[in-house]
Design an enzyme around this catalytic site. Structure first.
Site, PDB file in Angstrom:
ATOM      1  N   GLU B 316      71.199 -76.402  41.942  1.00  8.61           N
ATOM      2  CA  GLU B 316      72.350 -77.408  41.403  1.00  8.61           C
ATOM      3  C   GLU B 316      71.952 -78.865  41.527  1.00  8.61           C
ATOM      4  O   GLU B 316      72.704 -79.583  41.902  1.00  8.61           O
ATOM      5  CB  GLU B 316      73.512 -76.925  42.039  1.00  8.61           C
ATOM      6  CG  GLU B 316      73.980 -75.510  42.269  1.00  8.61           C
ATOM      7  CD  GLU B 316      75.233 -75.449  43.107  1.00  8.61           C
ATOM      8  OE1 GLU B 316      75.245 -76.029  44.253  1.00  8.61           O
ATOM      9  OE2 GLU B 316      76.149 -74.433  42.837  1.00  8.61           O
ATOM     10  N   CYS B 412      84.504 -74.988  45.173  1.00  9.82           N
ATOM     11  CA  CYS B 412      84.617 -76.140  45.170  1.00  9.82           C
ATOM     12  C   CYS B 412      85.010 -77.171  44.230  1.00  9.82           C
ATOM     13  O   CYS B 412      85.884 -78.081  44.533  1.00  9.82           O
ATOM     14  CB  CYS B 412      83.079 -76.799  45.683  1.00  9.82           C
ATOM     15  SG  CYS B 412      81.976 -76.312  44.162  1.00  9.82           S
ATOM     16  N   CYS B 413      84.871 -76.620  43.077  1.00 13.66           N
ATOM     17  CA  CYS B 413      85.270 -77.619  41.819  1.00 13.66           C
ATOM     18  C   CYS B 413      86.914 -77.583  41.777  1.00 13.66           C
ATOM     19  O   CYS B 413      87.276 -78.718  41.474  1.00 13.66           O
ATOM     20  CB  CYS B 413      84.670 -77.065  40.712  1.00 13.66           C
ATOM     21  SG  CYS B 413      82.749 -77.233  40.646  1.00 13.66           S
TER      22      CYS B 413
END
Lengths: 651, 651
Positions: B316, B412-413
């Site tokens: 990422e 998380c998003c």
């Protein structure tokens, strides 16, 4: 037999070609000795091969564990086959001595039941044939059978042929549809085509029958690979089994139900070549139809413009229609060789030049790129675009290397190229009763009985750099036969004269061959002139990686841009639709190539470039001189960018 | 302080915007309740979160092992921060009750020394702070600190602030340069910026000092992550350690010696945001210079036209300059949020609109694409091109999904978008002594003391679909101050009138703001009109993935082609350089978007297409009607192809 023609054997063809002869010589003078040293673990700095040591250990002459891959034995086989091909073109005592030494060792390592596979003999004694999916015993056997045929045909020495016939007999007993036989087949096809070769030499039909069984049983339910897995579990074996799709092994369906080329590309084309042989020998039209479907899928949906196949790095495999990424191409050298060989079989059966067109596309481009100009280093992977800055910087882009490697731990490609180059003469000509076919334009002499006479042709050419070919005929007596000259798919203007008289080539063309039937006399001269302009090739619109791009081709040779000639950022480069090229043969460039220069390239005007990453503006363009070199010759200078497909500036 | 201005707090801004208000409402009405259910494992069919259960177990109220990731606690933190932002714009008893319940639980779970991390408390009691590289204790703490600040500012309730101050005090004791302190820092930056927030609220300077220590110690020799690894080994811990480069954690060099954005993109921009805060607070010009270098590298070399960053799926991460693949983009939603937040900090310090330009690019494109129109599903990965046929067919292309997912195991998003949307008003305006800045054009009311008066502005606009903005001023008394209106980087024609009188915007523009200094009276009206033509964006010539292509942008919105509107094989599509577009707001399309239609597209003439994969011919082109939709709204209909960059047909 279905086949319309037969290849003229290697022994009857002698290359005298400025392009190929030096490469053949390299195989004899450099590659074979180097590989022999490698097989004997005597190359300083190279990964040890262990191949000869494995045979010594299996023969009880060395106390050592098996070293290398399960298919390590096949390295010796490919070496030996290469030696066989070389010897077919001229005996060589010293070389035969090495080969005989290796053959004697094979004989001492062979079991009394005919079995011979050093990995199992050393590592898993008593467990032979328990994991044919993964362990390549029959793959190795197949390569040895091919080697045995080649060596026997060269020397007439029966020993290696005896060894392999005994092994083939053993395999024919173990595998088959009968009571007590295993209904299995090898995870890596190869033995299918090898058994046909053995049959064609020995006439022993059981070899053909076993091959047919392997071709047809594959992919049938119940899946043999599952059966043997259960048997291993029942026997208490606990080794880890890699989960791979049946399609990786082309075992997802019986071959007649396969409509696209799937899975590991080398496996696929080896299988399809074997299936083609079986269709031929058994005159099996339904199998032939299946093979044709697979061929068309391969060459019309899944082949690079370089003739490379198997676009996916994951599992070295075919992926799906029109998925041909340039930078992430896999396009393994061995797969190109397999495609070349498969096409050669179809060519004999159908007599259609389109198969030779694909062979030629592969040969001069995605196959030949696998070996360096000095013959000392090799590519597995043959990408169509390289951006070196990416190397090692993005962990998600594996595969491509910028430099050919001297020898691989998994050394499939180097000996495979060697045997292909050594046997090249065997692909150039075919014959039928009263027909002699020129499939490949290579300077050479061929001798073949045709129309009841012994006919010799001498072919002189600077192909692939020039389209002029001179053919002189020698014959003991005036003989009526058809001389069939391939009119390449890339050629739009094929001119031919016999003894200075022009013929109407178009009206003589059938199945891509210009067929000249006449009574030929000793000293007749044929002059061929194939117009060889530079052409811009465009891909099918579904081939998204080539959208808006052109490839440059001249004759059979596909070109590329390299950073060494053109600077970096090759994606910025455009080539005009109506570009004109100045080309000439440059003897000192890359071993002698016909390079192409044009002033009709374009680049972004440097003064237009600012720091802005994105802007609502048009960047000016400035003309750029470009230099294209043959793709096969890339990566023989400094490391740098390379691309085959170039953005088109439409005019 | 270095900063030229301060953000007007969320509580002083009330959105009344046809574009954003429904999205904020969605956060309050749908996302917060849904996420609360998810945190409590009450969403049928969703992967259990375990978050609340972990806290209950840590509090000794539930007999359960820790569930989820080491950063599972942060899901609650982000949820609580979102709630805090919502409550800053209007108290809500029921919501506060849920939050207070969670806060009480946090209090009961907290150790007497202030430590709070359910993973360590449940899974590795007594081993806290032994693996700060991987285990996210301070990352979780940071998110809770942000939440505590937001919740306290909304409600004035001190409890959660007390909890986090105690935790921060504990961290300040454990970590630092002093004798007996650990010279460590968290593997995932976040606490750096959080401690600054805590300092700014509480005035407690030790928080700032600890943050400064974390920012400056990172990457120094000897590498702390190696020290703690050796300590773990010495203590007999045997857990597997993932080998990752120090640059993954931005620990490859001290921050002042970092000149490019490296490693995990979310980590990077969180660290850089924290470093920016420290540079600001300590008036550290050399740190500020380093931060500026990193920003410029990020937005001028490593950012998608959508404002997405972190192009590499592997880790990422950022990869390298101009490496921005469209199809293999990672461009994580959280990284876009981090970039937005970092830009906001730089904007306050420098007062230059270019930072807001990048914030806006990210906000309307690569950030907003992370959430579906109905607020119920989310993208981690935001590619710029999708070819669905590739999904599951090439094992070497991971990452991109064709559909947003309802909730991630690694969540998380989703909560990160929620907190961004809930706090959006806080980014719209800034102020200095006698200046009021409009950074983002969003329908809203803002109240701010400026020039000695309490000034209220009402902003009315149909932005981003229209460039007209009306601003009415209310003030108790005539007040001299500067109203600074951002002139967006995309805008070439910014017209402004005050009370109907045109001003010369160009001469008033400084640092990208049109600065109108006058004595403002109650009832004054400002009219802005930003010309918003459709523009074709071209990338820097080194951005090879966009070579020969254009992106369509109108105002701040980047557009794309979707298969639903344009059929398949979007790589075949070309758009004329001089394309004209017909656009209008379509209220029923994709929740209401301004769609762009053009007849100036081109495709390959279907009748020109044969079976040939390669041919020396030009394919005819045929005009094609194209329909572009905003990129953020893609993948809200059927699965299909999508592309942002479209091949340009040069005219």
């Amino acid at each position: 037999m279905l086949r319309k023609m037969n290849a003229v054997p290697i022994a009857q063809v002698r290359l005298q070609d400025s392009f190929w002869s030096p490469r053949q010589q390299l195989v004899k003078d450099v590659v074979i000795p180097y590989q022999w040293e490698a097989l004997n673990d005597r190359v300083p700095g190279a990964e040890p091969s262990g191949t000869i040591a494995n045979f010594k250990a299996a023969a009880g002459e060395l106390d050592a564990a098996h070293h290398g891959f399960v298919f390590q034995d096949s390295d010796l086989a490919k070496w030996l086959e290469t030696v066989g091909f070389v010897l077919q073109q001229g005996r060589d005592e010293a070389l035969e001595q090495l080969a005989d030494e290796a053959i004697d060792l094979m004989g001492r390592a062979q079991q009394s039941d005919g079995y011979l596979d050093t990995y199992y003999q050393l590592q898993k004694p008593g467990k032979q044939w328990t994991n044919v999916r993964d362990d390549h015993e029959m793959y190795n056997a197949g390569h040895f059978m091919e080697a045995a045929v080649a060596y026997y045909e060269a020397t007439g020495k029966p020993k290696v042929l005896d060894i392999l016939c005994r092994f083939a007999d053993h395999i024919g007993e173990v595998f088959g549809p009968g009571e007590g036989q295993k209904p299995g087949y090898c995870g890596h096809p190869e033995i299918e085509l090898a058994l046909v070769k053995l049959y064609r030499l020995t006439g022993k039909e059981s070899y053909l029958a076993t091959s047919k069984f392997f071709v047809e049983e594959r992919g049938r339910e119940p899946q043999y690979f599952n059966i043997e897995l259960e048997e291993r579990k029942a026997a208490g074996y606990t080794e880890r089994v890699e989960t791979r799709k049946q399609s990786y092994f082309q075992a997802h369906a019986p071959i007649r139900e396969q409509h696209s080329a799937e899975g590991h590309a080398v496996r696929a084309v080896y299988l399809f070549a074997g299936a083609t042989d079986i269709a031929d020998e058994y005159e099996d039209e339904s199998l032939m139809a299946a093979v044709r479907t697979l061929w068309n899928n391969t060459v019309k949906r899944r082949m690079y413009v370089t003739g490379g196949i198997g676009s996916s790095d994951a599992y070295e495999a075919f992926s799906f229609d029109y998925d041909l990424p340039n930078e992430r191409a896999y396009a393994e050298t061995c797969a190109a060789i397999g495609l070349f060989n498969w096409g050669h079989r179809l060519l004999q059966i159908e007599g259609r030049a389109e198969y030779a067109d694909t062979m030629e596309r592969t040969l001069y481009n995605g196959l030949l790129s696998g070996i360096s100009l000095d013959g000392r280093s090799y590519f597995y992977v043959n990408p169509l675009e390289v951006w070196p800055v990416i190397s090692g910087k993005r962990d998600d882009i594996p595969g491509a290397t910028l430099r050919r490697q001297p020898w691989f731990g998994c050394a499939c490609c180097p000996p495979n190229i060697a045997r292909l180059l050594a046997s090249l003469g065997g692909y150039a000509y075919s014959f039928a009763d009263d027909e002699l076919y020129v499939n490949l334009y290579i300077g050479s002499e061929v001798v073949q009985a045709v129309g009841g006479s012994r006919v010799a042709l001498t072919q002189s050419t600077q192909y692939p750099w020039e389209g002029a070919v001179g053919i002189s005929v020698r014959t003991d007596k005036a003989t009526e036969f058809t001389l069939a000259l391939r009119s390449p798919g890339w050629c739009r203007d094929f001119a031919v004269k016999v003894n200075g008289e022009p013929l109407d080539a178009a009206s003589l063309t059938k199945n891509g061959y210009v067929k000249i039937r006449r009574t030929w006399n000793d000293g007749d001269v044929v002059e061929v002139d194939m117009a060889m302009p530079v052409e811009l090739i465009r891909a099918h619109p579904e081939l998204r990686e080539a959208a808006g791009k052109v490839a440059v081709q001249r004759g059979p040779v596909v070109y590329c841009l390299e950073e060494a000639d053109n600077g970096s950022n090759l994606r910025d480069v455009q080539l005009s639709s109506d570009a004109s090229f100045q080309g000439r043969f440059e003897p000192k460039l890359l071993g002698g190539v016909y390079a192409l220069n044009t002033g009709d390239g374009w680049r972004t005007e440097p003064s237009a470039v600012t720091e802005d990453l994105y802007a609502a503006k048009r960047y000016g363009k400035t003309p750029a001189a470009l230099r294209f070199i043959p793709y096969y010759a890339w990566a023989n200078r400094s490391e740098g960018e390379m691309t085959v497909w170039v953005r088109e500036r439409e005019r």
